[in-house]
Design a protein around this motif. Structure first.
Motif, PDB file in Angstrom:
ATOM      1  N   ALA A   9       9.149   1.555 -11.729  1.00  0.00           N
ATOM      2  CA  ALA A   9       9.411   0.696 -10.567  1.00  0.00           C
ATOM      3  C   ALA A   9      10.888   0.360 -10.451  1.00  0.00           C
ATOM      4  CB  ALA A   9       8.581  -0.586 -10.669  1.00  0.00           C
ATOM      5  N   SER A  10      11.537   0.089 -11.584  1.00  0.00           N
ATOM      6  CA  SER A  10      12.972  -0.227 -11.552  1.00  0.00           C
ATOM      7  C   SER A  10      13.793   0.985 -11.140  1.00  0.00           C
ATOM      8  CB  SER A  10      13.433  -0.746 -12.922  1.00  0.00           C
ATOM      9  OG  SER A  10      13.280   0.248 -13.922  1.00  0.00           O
ATOM     10  N   PHE A  11      13.417   2.163 -11.611  1.00  0.00           N
ATOM     11  CA  PHE A  11      14.134   3.381 -11.228  1.00  0.00           C
ATOM     12  C   PHE A  11      13.861   3.766  -9.781  1.00  0.00           C
ATOM     13  CE2 PHE A  11      15.048   3.892 -15.661  1.00  0.00           C
ATOM     14  CZ  PHE A  11      16.187   4.688 -15.695  1.00  0.00           C
ATOM     15  N   ALA A  12      12.721   3.338  -9.267  1.00  0.00           N
ATOM     16  CA  ALA A  12      12.421   3.602  -7.855  1.00  0.00           C
ATOM     17  C   ALA A  12      13.408   2.896  -6.937  1.00  0.00           C
ATOM     18  CB  ALA A  12      10.990   3.160  -7.532  1.00  0.00           C
ATOM     19  N   ALA A  53       5.737   7.694 -10.140  1.00  0.00           N
ATOM     20  CA  ALA A  53       5.209   6.598  -9.329  1.00  0.00           C
ATOM     21  C   ALA A  53       3.844   6.950  -8.751  1.00  0.00           C
ATOM     22  CB  ALA A  53       6.190   6.265  -8.205  1.00  0.00           C
ATOM     23  N   VAL A  54       3.714   8.168  -8.236  1.00  0.00           N
ATOM     24  CA  VAL A  54       2.431   8.601  -7.663  1.00  0.00           C
ATOM     25  C   VAL A  54       1.359   8.647  -8.747  1.00  0.00           C
ATOM     26  CG1 VAL A  54       1.215  10.508  -6.568  1.00  0.00           C
ATOM     27  CG2 VAL A  54       3.510   9.892  -5.785  1.00  0.00           C
ATOM     28  N   TRP A  56      10.830  -2.025   4.425  1.00  0.00           N
ATOM     29  CA  TRP A  56       9.483  -1.852   3.872  1.00  0.00           C
ATOM     30  C   TRP A  56       9.539  -1.190   2.489  1.00  0.00           C
ATOM     31  CZ3 TRP A  56       6.762   3.204   4.331  1.00  0.00           C
ATOM     32  CH2 TRP A  56       5.480   3.162   3.771  1.00  0.00           C
ATOM     33  N   GLY A  57      10.302  -0.108   2.379  1.00  0.00           N
ATOM     34  CA  GLY A  57      10.407   0.584   1.105  1.00  0.00           C
ATOM     35  C   GLY A  57      10.990  -0.293   0.018  1.00  0.00           C
ATOM     36  N   LEU A  58      12.033  -1.047   0.360  1.00  0.00           N
ATOM     37  CA  LEU A  58      12.681  -1.920  -0.622  1.00  0.00           C
ATOM     38  C   LEU A  58      11.757  -3.053  -1.051  1.00  0.00           C
ATOM     39  CD1 LEU A  58      15.309  -2.361  -2.152  1.00  0.00           C
ATOM     40  CD2 LEU A  58      16.133  -3.742  -0.235  1.00  0.00           C
ATOM     41  N   LEU A  59      11.059  -3.651  -0.080  1.00  0.00           N
ATOM     42  CA  LEU A  59      10.117  -4.725  -0.401  1.00  0.00           C
ATOM     43  C   LEU A  59       8.985  -4.218  -1.287  1.00  0.00           C
ATOM     44  CD1 LEU A  59       9.693  -6.607   3.012  1.00  0.00           C
ATOM     45  CD2 LEU A  59      10.885  -7.434   0.968  1.00  0.00           C
ATOM     46  N   ALA A  60       8.452  -3.038  -0.946  1.00  0.00           N
ATOM     47  CA  ALA A  60       7.349  -2.474  -1.722  1.00  0.00           C
ATOM     48  C   ALA A  60       7.753  -2.255  -3.172  1.00  0.00           C
ATOM     49  CB  ALA A  60       6.889  -1.159  -1.093  1.00  0.00           C
ATOM     50  N   THR A  61       8.960  -1.761  -3.379  1.00  0.00           N
ATOM     51  CA  THR A  61       9.439  -1.501  -4.741  1.00  0.00           C
ATOM     52  C   THR A  61       9.670  -2.796  -5.504  1.00  0.00           C
ATOM     53  OG1 THR A  61      10.547   0.508  -3.940  1.00  0.00           O
ATOM     54  CG2 THR A  61      11.175  -0.309  -6.106  1.00  0.00           C
ATOM     55  N   LEU A  62      10.307  -3.772  -4.867  1.00  0.00           N
ATOM     56  CA  LEU A  62      10.590  -5.046  -5.527  1.00  0.00           C
ATOM     57  C   LEU A  62       9.304  -5.783  -5.908  1.00  0.00           C
ATOM     58  CD1 LEU A  62      13.612  -6.438  -3.471  1.00  0.00           C
ATOM     59  CD2 LEU A  62      13.611  -5.776  -5.885  1.00  0.00           C
TER      60      LEU A  62
END
Length: 245
Positions: free
Chosen positions: A193-196, A153-154, A221-227
């Motif tokens: 992104a899906s694995f995140a 991801a990074v 926040w983390g969940l929204l960012a990933t979705l």
């Protein structure tokens, strides 16, 4: 090994998320995260629809889209270093993302009317599939898997940042085109992104009823960012495939 000992430079998966876990009697709950996430998604959808409507009425939303993107990035950075501000910053992040997605989706809809709806559907299906895989332990989030996902991801984010900087100097990166290289890169980004999402689920399960109540905003926040990242990658991939084929 405790998850709180794992280090990462990714702000969404920052160690700040889980510091100071015993500073409150009220604890983070799954229901609290779920409610906050649903409310934020509804707000994002409403703002996206409004910006989308403005675009269809002939108003240029280019600068609103860019502004929403930059604002969400800045807010994310602040959240990652000032985690106690999350209850106030996550709503602002939600608004900024709504503005960005409104313009981004409107542009895609103008050229390919059905794609945004299809991308939303694929994102929702992916969310539930990954949740099922996590809950049934078909995929187990180990330290090695966690490291691979975060590193990937990074790396992808760094590539995007470099490509964006180069674009300011008139240098177009291959990842923005419709070449097979760009399509493969997009596929990899969507998969990461899906694995995140697995990391989000794992964090929530590990620290539910342990972390202080305000940490629910960090989880949201983390969940929204990933979705949102997943949706953007899926929509971009669909656009490239539609143009190419």
């Amino acid at each position: 090994m405790r998850l709180s000992n794992y280090k990462t430079n990714n702000p969404v998966f920052s160690e700040y998320f889980w510091e100071d876990q015993n500073d409150s009697n009220k604890k983070m709950t799954v229901s609290g995260i779920l409610i906050k996430s649903i409310v934020c998604i509804i707000v994002i959808a409403a703002i996206t629809s409004y910006i989308w409507k403005l675009n269809e009425e002939g108003m240029s939303v280019k600068w609103l889209t860019i502004g929403g993107m930059l604002a969400s990035v800045i807010i994310s950075v602040i959240i990652s270093v000032r985690h106690h501000w999350a209850p106030f910053l996550v709503p602002l992040y939600t608004i900024a993302k709504g503005v960005f997605l409104g313009g981004f989706s409107a542009f895609a809809h103008k050229n390919f009317p059905e794609l945004p709806y299809q991308a939303i559907g694929v994102t929702i299906v992916t969310l539930f599939v990954m949740l099922l895989l996590y809950q049934t332990r078909i995929i187990v989030v180990t330290k090695k898997l966690r490291s691979v996902i975060i590193t990937s991801a990074v790396s992808i984010m760094v590539v995007y940042i470099i490509s964006l900087i180069l674009s300011f100097f008139g240098i177009k990166s291959y990842i923005w085109g419709t070449s097979w290289f760009a399509i493969v890169f997009n596929c990899i980004a969507a998969m990461v992104a899906s694995f995140a999402l697995l990391l989000d689920f794992d964090y929530i399960e590990r620290y539910k009823n342990k972390a202080p109540k305000y940490k629910e905003w960090f989880a949201t926040w983390g969940l929204l960012a990933t979705l949102i990242w997943l949706y953007v990658e899926i929509l971009r991939l669909m656009q490239k495939l539609a143009i190419r084929f």
